[in-house]
Scaffold this motif. Sequence first.
Motif, PDB file in Angstrom:
ATOM      1  N   ILE A 123       1.866   0.704  -0.444  1.00  0.00           N
ATOM      2  CA  ILE A 123       2.851   0.022   0.392  1.00  0.00           C
ATOM      3  C   ILE A 123       2.724  -1.484   0.237  1.00  0.00           C
ATOM      4  O   ILE A 123       3.722  -2.200   0.075  1.00  0.00           O
ATOM      5  N   ARG A 124       1.489  -1.979   0.274  1.00  0.00           N
ATOM      6  CA  ARG A 124       1.272  -3.420   0.103  1.00  0.00           C
ATOM      7  C   ARG A 124       1.817  -3.902  -1.229  1.00  0.00           C
ATOM      8  O   ARG A 124       2.517  -4.924  -1.301  1.00  0.00           O
ATOM      9  N   ASP A 125       1.501  -3.178  -2.296  1.00  0.00           N
ATOM     10  CA  ASP A 125       1.884  -3.623  -3.631  1.00  0.00           C
ATOM     11  C   ASP A 125       3.395  -3.547  -3.843  1.00  0.00           C
ATOM     12  O   ASP A 125       3.992  -4.456  -4.427  1.00  0.00           O
ATOM     13  N   HIS A 126       4.009  -2.461  -3.376  1.00  0.00           N
ATOM     14  CA  HIS A 126       5.447  -2.311  -3.594  1.00  0.00           C
ATOM     15  C   HIS A 126       6.250  -3.303  -2.763  1.00  0.00           C
ATOM     16  O   HIS A 126       7.248  -3.859  -3.232  1.00  0.00           O
ATOM     17  N   SER A 127       5.825  -3.541  -1.549  1.00  0.00           N
ATOM     18  CA  SER A 127       6.594  -4.402  -0.648  1.00  0.00           C
ATOM     19  C   SER A 127       6.437  -5.880  -0.963  1.00  0.00           C
ATOM     20  O   SER A 127       7.294  -6.698  -0.606  1.00  0.00           O
ATOM     21  N   GLY A 128       5.340  -6.255  -1.617  1.00  0.00           N
ATOM     22  CA  GLY A 128       5.066  -7.668  -1.831  1.00  0.00           C
ATOM     23  C   GLY A 128       4.856  -8.392  -0.512  1.00  0.00           C
ATOM     24  O   GLY A 128       5.359  -9.503  -0.300  1.00  0.00           O
ATOM     25  N   ALA A 129       4.104  -7.767   0.378  1.00  0.00           N
ATOM     26  CA  ALA A 129       3.929  -8.302   1.733  1.00  0.00           C
ATOM     27  C   ALA A 129       3.230  -9.658   1.705  1.00  0.00           C
ATOM     28  O   ALA A 129       2.327  -9.904   0.905  1.00  0.00           O
ATOM     29  N   ARG A 130       3.644 -10.531   2.623  1.00  0.00           N
ATOM     30  CA  ARG A 130       3.069 -11.867   2.755  1.00  0.00           C
ATOM     31  C   ARG A 130       1.671 -11.801   3.386  1.00  0.00           C
ATOM     32  O   ARG A 130       0.742 -12.450   2.949  1.00  0.00           O
ATOM     33  N   ARG A 131       1.552 -11.019   4.448  1.00  0.00           N
ATOM     34  CA  ARG A 131       0.264 -10.793   5.104  1.00  0.00           C
ATOM     35  C   ARG A 131       0.233  -9.391   5.690  1.00  0.00           C
ATOM     36  O   ARG A 131       1.274  -8.768   5.927  1.00  0.00           O
ATOM     37  N   MET A 132      -0.995  -8.943   6.004  1.00  0.00           N
ATOM     38  CA  MET A 132      -1.207  -7.692   6.707  1.00  0.00           C
ATOM     39  C   MET A 132      -1.931  -7.993   8.014  1.00  0.00           C
ATOM     40  O   MET A 132      -2.806  -8.862   8.076  1.00  0.00           O
ATOM     41  N   PHE A 133      -1.541  -7.266   9.067  1.00  0.00           N
ATOM     42  CA  PHE A 133      -2.144  -7.451  10.393  1.00  0.00           C
ATOM     43  C   PHE A 133      -2.654  -6.098  10.879  1.00  0.00           C
ATOM     44  O   PHE A 133      -1.970  -5.084  10.750  1.00  0.00           O
ATOM     45  N   PHE A 134      -3.851  -6.098  11.451  1.00  0.00           N
ATOM     46  CA  PHE A 134      -4.516  -4.861  11.846  1.00  0.00           C
ATOM     47  C   PHE A 134      -4.909  -4.922  13.323  1.00  0.00           C
ATOM     48  O   PHE A 134      -5.607  -5.854  13.741  1.00  0.00           O
ATOM     49  N   ALA A 135      -4.459  -3.932  14.105  1.00  0.00           N
ATOM     50  CA  ALA A 135      -4.839  -3.863  15.520  1.00  0.00           C
ATOM     51  C   ALA A 135      -6.215  -3.210  15.617  1.00  0.00           C
ATOM     52  O   ALA A 135      -6.344  -2.021  15.939  1.00  0.00           O
ATOM     53  N   CYS A 136      -7.243  -3.999  15.355  1.00  0.00           N
ATOM     54  CA  CYS A 136      -8.609  -3.463  15.252  1.00  0.00           C
ATOM     55  C   CYS A 136      -9.168  -3.006  16.595  1.00  0.00           C
ATOM     56  O   CYS A 136     -10.011  -2.102  16.648  1.00  0.00           O
ATOM     57  N   GLY A 137      -8.723  -3.627  17.688  1.00  0.00           N
ATOM     58  CA  GLY A 137      -9.246  -3.265  18.987  1.00  0.00           C
ATOM     59  C   GLY A 137      -8.754  -1.926  19.500  1.00  0.00           C
ATOM     60  O   GLY A 137      -9.288  -1.391  20.471  1.00  0.00           O
ATOM     61  N   VAL A 138      -7.747  -1.365  18.859  1.00  0.00           N
ATOM     62  CA  VAL A 138      -7.145  -0.113  19.314  1.00  0.00           C
ATOM     63  C   VAL A 138      -7.577   1.067  18.451  1.00  0.00           C
ATOM     64  O   VAL A 138      -7.651   2.196  18.926  1.00  0.00           O
ATOM     65  N   SER A 139      -7.878   0.797  17.190  1.00  0.00           N
ATOM     66  CA  SER A 139      -8.081   1.893  16.244  1.00  0.00           C
ATOM     67  C   SER A 139      -9.235   1.596  15.304  1.00  0.00           C
ATOM     68  O   SER A 139      -9.246   0.564  14.621  1.00  0.00           O
TER      69      SER A 139
END
Length: 530
Positions: A123-139
């Motif tokens: 998904i990251r590679d295909h989308s060419g995402a600018r950044r990724m964000f992770f809700a670490c406190g929940v999961s």
Amino acid sequence: MKGGAIHIGRLALAKLSEPIDLAEIVAGLPGRIHQVADSYVAEFPDRMALIEDGASWTYRELDRRVTEIATVLALLGIRASDRMIIVSENCIALAGLLLAASRLDAWAIVANPRLSARELDQIRDHSGARRMFFACGVSKEAAAHASRYGAEIRQLGPLAEIGVSALNESATAEPVEADPAKQVAVLIYTSGTTGTPKGVMLTHENLLISAKTTAHFRRMDADDKVYIVLPISHIVGISLLIMTLMVGATARLVSKYDPAALAKAIAEERVTILNGVPATYQRLLEYKTVAGLKQFDRGSLRLIAVAGAPLDLDLKSRVEREFGLSLSNGYGITECSPGISGVRFDAPRNDQAVGTLLPGIEARIKTVDGKPAPNGQVGELHVRGRNVMRGYYRAPELTAKVIDADGWFNTGDLARFEGDCLYIVGRTKEMIIRSGFNVYPAEVEAVLNSHEDVVQSAVVGRSINGNEEVVAFVQLMQGSPVQAADLMAFINPQLTSYKRPSEIIVLDTLPATSTGKILKHKLAESLQGA
């Protein structure tokens, strides 16, 4: 109706002699999804908007905090029409990030933390995402992904413990469209029948239209409290969130499904609306038996709905007896944002129908060779409306295969109309729907076939207790010592849980035609009664 009739969704409500058309329903819709709550911020600022375990936001807080998050995102380099990936379970942080992306005109990609590293990388590679964000406190799964990507744990305005990946300097922003029918709001990835990711581009108008029509026929209002346990990483969860805020109601966000917690919430938290897949209700009834309960307390529950998988009539009747409510069936797909049809709140049914078309949607049935099918005859379902996706991202050839020049989208599903009521008969695609999640055999097969001892594989679905499970047939290299358990251990880290086969069956050879095409129907038939 005569052959080739086009069915048009129009909503007739009780006490009204004339149906209400789409234009009347959607009058006054905003141009962006984050604006749906604006009027409630002004009129009822202290009304509760979002609730999760241990925290809540009012409509005033929602407005202020989404603005704060958007400001931080901009400082982190998120631009209009950049793609940003949000890896999170259902929670307030996810809702805040999603709406903040809308404020910036960024494209949100919500990813399930339970995806494997391989799937998320795709998904990251295909989308060419600018950044990724992770809700670490929940999961803990999100936290594990954040660690793998080397994400920095930060405070994003009001949000704590958010993993922030490095900036992708090579990411290019797409053109920004003022027209809500063209500006993409979310990019939802489905692996597709090819086994590679397809990004479904859903515009602000797509999402707003679908949410508004569904909320309208459900008669939702500010007194509702919607239990959102279906993942917001999938289209139904996103639509539920939008329609809830659209009517000034309260969204009860649930990160992971627990039937005991659901029963408690229904009894004690004034939940009024529950959406699920058949497995949601199956597990709830199983919990009742195991817990030795005589009867669930239905509390304030007024509407229960199901979609995402074939509905077993025995399960439907058991659920209805338990709650004293009709279990309303519906039909939709990601590419249609998702709603296509639904059984009306005030017109319950006792069969497997998926109801009548939502307002503004046109549908037609075509035979396999493309000819119009008469009413009552099974054929392939094509639909058209303002809810249909803009297309598949970076895949114009795939888009052209499913949306014709007149805007008709081929669902790939087999269906029939009886009068104005729609029935889904089967799928021309090989997709398996497991607990409401789409599983495409080609993706699972691609992982299996990557094992050095696997000659070929075939994945099919098997019906079980109102659900479908994934079964894989594998042909190994001659003399290979590999066992089914070895193959399971090989693929498990590469596939999220709902894509993993329940069973792997090793055969000497797989049945095939003279040209080598595997006869999957024979494999599926071999499972009947198994």
